[in-house]
Design a protein around this motif. Structure first.
Motif, PDB file in Angstrom:
ATOM      1  N   LEU A  75      -7.703  -3.790  -1.952  1.00  0.00           N
ATOM      2  CA  LEU A  75      -6.469  -3.004  -1.950  1.00  0.00           C
ATOM      3  C   LEU A  75      -6.519  -2.007  -3.093  1.00  0.00           C
ATOM      4  O   LEU A  75      -6.619  -2.396  -4.258  1.00  0.00           O
ATOM      5  N   GLY A  76      -6.443  -0.721  -2.776  1.00  0.00           N
ATOM      6  CA  GLY A  76      -6.413   0.287  -3.836  1.00  0.00           C
ATOM      7  C   GLY A  76      -6.877   1.635  -3.334  1.00  0.00           C
ATOM      8  O   GLY A  76      -7.420   1.740  -2.220  1.00  0.00           O
ATOM      9  N   LYS A 103     -13.123   1.956  -8.144  1.00  0.00           N
ATOM     10  CA  LYS A 103     -12.594   0.753  -7.482  1.00  0.00           C
ATOM     11  C   LYS A 103     -13.678   0.047  -6.649  1.00  0.00           C
ATOM     12  O   LYS A 103     -13.468  -1.069  -6.187  1.00  0.00           O
ATOM     13  N   GLY A 137      -6.088   1.506   1.587  1.00  0.00           N
ATOM     14  CA  GLY A 137      -5.774   2.464   0.538  1.00  0.00           C
ATOM     15  C   GLY A 137      -6.074   3.871   0.989  1.00  0.00           C
ATOM     16  O   GLY A 137      -6.817   4.072   1.954  1.00  0.00           O
ATOM     17  N   PRO A 138      -5.489   4.851   0.309  1.00  0.00           N
ATOM     18  CA  PRO A 138      -5.716   6.239   0.701  1.00  0.00           C
ATOM     19  C   PRO A 138      -7.083   6.739   0.250  1.00  0.00           C
ATOM     20  O   PRO A 138      -7.637   6.252  -0.730  1.00  0.00           O
ATOM     21  N   GLY A 176      -6.662   2.654   6.099  1.00  0.00           N
ATOM     22  CA  GLY A 176      -5.783   3.637   5.458  1.00  0.00           C
ATOM     23  C   GLY A 176      -4.789   2.932   4.538  1.00  0.00           C
ATOM     24  O   GLY A 176      -4.949   1.758   4.183  1.00  0.00           O
ATOM     25  N   VAL A 218      -1.671   0.926   3.477  1.00  0.00           N
ATOM     26  CA  VAL A 218      -0.728  -0.031   4.063  1.00  0.00           C
ATOM     27  C   VAL A 218       0.470  -0.151   3.126  1.00  0.00           C
ATOM     28  O   VAL A 218       0.319  -0.056   1.906  1.00  0.00           O
ATOM     29  N   ARG A 245       1.532  -4.418   4.069  1.00  0.00           N
ATOM     30  CA  ARG A 245       0.658  -4.637   2.920  1.00  0.00           C
ATOM     31  C   ARG A 245       0.714  -6.108   2.476  1.00  0.00           C
ATOM     32  O   ARG A 245      -0.317  -6.751   2.276  1.00  0.00           O
ATOM     33  N   GLU A 290     -10.473  -1.241 -15.478  1.00  0.00           N
ATOM     34  CA  GLU A 290      -9.124  -1.261 -14.888  1.00  0.00           C
ATOM     35  C   GLU A 290      -8.088  -1.439 -16.005  1.00  0.00           C
ATOM     36  O   GLU A 290      -8.098  -2.454 -16.701  1.00  0.00           O
ATOM     37  N   GLY A 342      -3.949  -2.952 -13.424  1.00  0.00           N
ATOM     38  CA  GLY A 342      -4.205  -3.819 -12.274  1.00  0.00           C
ATOM     39  C   GLY A 342      -2.979  -4.327 -11.537  1.00  0.00           C
ATOM     40  O   GLY A 342      -2.833  -5.536 -11.323  1.00  0.00           O
ATOM     41  N   THR A 343      -2.112  -3.423 -11.100  1.00  0.00           N
ATOM     42  CA  THR A 343      -0.948  -3.875 -10.312  1.00  0.00           C
ATOM     43  C   THR A 343      -1.402  -4.659  -9.080  1.00  0.00           C
ATOM     44  O   THR A 343      -0.827  -5.716  -8.766  1.00  0.00           O
ATOM     45  N   ALA A 344      -2.420  -4.143  -8.395  1.00  0.00           N
ATOM     46  CA  ALA A 344      -2.852  -4.813  -7.161  1.00  0.00           C
ATOM     47  C   ALA A 344      -3.398  -6.219  -7.450  1.00  0.00           C
ATOM     48  O   ALA A 344      -3.350  -7.092  -6.587  1.00  0.00           O
TER      49      ALA A 344
HETATM   50  N1  UDP Z   1      -1.163   0.249  -2.697  1.00  0.00           N
HETATM   51  C1  UDP Z   1      -0.438   0.185  -1.529  1.00  0.00           C
HETATM   52  N2  UDP Z   1      -1.073   0.413  -0.359  1.00  0.00           N
HETATM   53  C2  UDP Z   1      -2.401   0.690  -0.286  1.00  0.00           C
HETATM   54  C3  UDP Z   1      -3.142   0.746  -1.487  1.00  0.00           C
HETATM   55  C4  UDP Z   1      -2.495   0.513  -2.691  1.00  0.00           C
HETATM   56  O1  UDP Z   1       0.773  -0.089  -1.539  1.00  0.00           O
HETATM   57  O2  UDP Z   1      -2.894   0.881   0.819  1.00  0.00           O
HETATM   58  C5  UDP Z   1      -0.466  -0.040  -3.973  1.00  0.00           C
HETATM   59  C6  UDP Z   1      -0.874  -1.386  -4.552  1.00  0.00           C
HETATM   60  O3  UDP Z   1      -0.210  -2.424  -3.853  1.00  0.00           O
HETATM   61  C7  UDP Z   1      -0.460  -1.205  -6.010  1.00  0.00           C
HETATM   62  C8  UDP Z   1      -0.733   0.278  -6.259  1.00  0.00           C
HETATM   63  O4  UDP Z   1      -0.816   0.904  -4.973  1.00  0.00           O
HETATM   64  O5  UDP Z   1       0.929  -1.462  -6.147  1.00  0.00           O
HETATM   65  C9  UDP Z   1      -2.042   0.495  -7.007  1.00  0.00           C
HETATM   66  O6  UDP Z   1      -1.854   0.176  -8.343  1.00  0.00           O
HETATM   67  P1  UDP Z   1      -3.077  -0.322  -9.248  1.00  0.00           P
HETATM   68  O7  UDP Z   1      -2.560  -0.498 -10.649  1.00  0.00           O
HETATM   69  O8  UDP Z   1      -3.721  -1.511  -8.632  1.00  0.00           O
HETATM   70  O9  UDP Z   1      -4.131   0.859  -9.162  1.00  0.00           O
HETATM   71  P2  UDP Z   1      -4.075   2.419  -9.557  1.00  0.00           P
HETATM   72  O10 UDP Z   1      -4.202   3.144  -8.250  1.00  0.00           O
HETATM   73  O11 UDP Z   1      -2.747   2.694 -10.230  1.00  0.00           O
HETATM   74  O12 UDP Z   1      -5.279   2.619 -10.436  1.00  0.00           O
END
Ligand code: UDP
Length: 380
Positions: free
Chosen positions: A195-196, A202, A222-223, A266, A268, A273, A291, A294-296
């Motif tokens: 996820l990211g 990543k 992720g995008p 893509g 979510v 998600r 990192e 690390g929210t994910a």
């Molecule tokens: N996220 C999401 N959908 C996705 C990919 C990522 O909602 O398809 C969210 C993920 O759940 C998290 C954030 O985007 O809340 C990413 O934060 P993180 O600190 O992990 O990474 P950053 O992109 O800020 O480096």
């Protein structure tokens, strides 16, 4: 004691963010808990922000996220216009006890330059700052402006001037952690999730390669740059390759994506998600960068999914190796660890998240830091 904090979330996106939005998510998670603790919050954001606060201050009517694609000086211009509005507000009123700022580099510089009569300020660092020493090279706000990190490792890698002004770190939180240990565990599927944002740091290319070698189903969520859906990327012409994350995906990841063993779904969001992560047997983070927060990672724990990751950045602080996940310094070992992660108890992951990564824990810690910053400022 009543405390009024001006929370500066910046001009890029509304709070809460409409989709992806790191800083805006942190602010949206923190503010309701601060208000529950009796803190008055004046939010500096854009006009479309809908987060309940005591007051909203905005320069731009809506989010300026698209400006981030422009040249760097224009990006700074947008941030500076927003900050100028915040500074005007601070000069015009005397009820703000503290500014909590989240606007990268420009926010810190503006607050530091405001002079001794401005309120004390705490600037939260959100990025891996070892990569931005020039941006953060010096800080001359005296003892009035302090910084905090989102992990100890991020602070340890930050430029010396920032470390000299640090009041510590506060780990990121997620609303998913609230009562996480009381939720019934969902049925686990067979898949591993990454996820990211799709980005070399990543490490989705490593995950995809290992999925084929160790024969586990992998979902990449992720995008890719500005593209949130596979069909949008497919419809974009060659121009899309100007974006480095698009080039990374097309050259290093896509050759492994076969729509069966390895899938890219893509971005979510929302329940989709949460269900995708909660039903995964492992959340994999094959990181190649340090990192910062690390929210994910904390979201995965809160959803009861063991984490397998390279031991980089904040990962060793968030994951108890052997209990809530498995860490390694060697990315080639990640495949074996994915297969071994069945011995990690999802319940332990949820318990850990409920104890350490709730918004209440984060807000309590920030209130302590606000006190510390004000004490340091008044002791000048
Ligand atoms: N996220 C999401 N959908 C996705 C990919 C990522 O909602 O398809 C969210 C993920 O759940 C998290 C954030 O985007 O809340 C990413 O934060 P993180 O600190 O992990 O990474 P950053 O992109 O800020 O480096």
């Amino acid at each position: 004691m009543s405390l009024t904090v001006l929370m500066n979330a910046g001009p890029w996106l509304s709070v809460p963010p409409p989709g992806y939005g790191g800083i805006e998510n942190v602010v949206a998670t923190l503010v309701p808990e601060l208000r529950r603790l009796g803190v008055r919050v004046v939010l500096a954001s854009v006009g479309t922000s809908a987060l309940p606060v005591d007051e909203l201050v905005s320069v731009y009517p809506d989010g300026q996220f698209s400006a981030l694609q422009r040249p760097y000086n224009q990006v700074c211009g947008v941030a500076q216009a927003h900050l100028a509005g915040v500074a005007r507000e601070l000069r015009a009123r005397d009820d703000i006890d503290l500014v909590h700022d989240h606007v990268e580099a420009v926010g810190l510089a503006t607050l530091a330059a405001m002079g001794p009569d401005a309120p004390p300020a705490l600037h939260t660092l959100h990025w891996d700052l070892a990569k931005h020493p020039a941006l953060y090279g010096h800080l001359d706000g005296g003892d009035r402006v302090r910084v905090n990190g989102v992990s100890a490792s991020q602070l340890a890698r930050a430029p010396q001037a920032l470390r000299d002004h640090s009041v510590g770190h506060v780990h990121l939180a997620t609303p998913l952690a609230v009562d996480a240990h009381r939720r019934p565990g969902p049925l686990k599927g067979d898949h591993v999730v990454v996820l990211g944002r799709i980005n070399p740091g990543k490490g989705q290319d490593v995950a995809a390669r290992l999925a084929h070698r160790y024969a586990f189903p992998l979902v990449l969520a992720g995008p890719v740059g500005p593209y949130h859906r596979p069909e949008d990327l497919a419809a974009a012409g060659d121009e899309a390759r100007q974006n480095p994350d698009v080039r990374f995906f097309l050259d290093e990841v896509a050759p492994h994506v076969d729509g069966d063993r390895v899938r890219w779904v893509g971005t979510v969001a929302g329940r989709d998600r949460d269900d995708l992560v909660a039903s995964a047997r492992v959340a994999l983070f094959p990181l190649r960068w340090e990192e910062p927060g690390g929210t994910a990672v904390v979201e995965s724990l809160a959803l009861g999914t063991p984490v397998v990751a390279t031991a980089r950045g904040c990962l060793p602080e968030l994951i108890d190796d052997g209990r809530t996940g498995l860490l390694t310094d060697d990315e080639e070992r990640l495949g074996e660890l994915v297969l071994a992660a069945g011995r990690i108890d999802p319940e332990e992951c949820r318990r850990e998240a409920a104890a350490r990564f709730t918004p209440a824990v984060m807000a309590q810690r920030y209130v302590e830091l606000y006190d510390r910053v004000r004490q340091l400022a008044s002791a000048r």
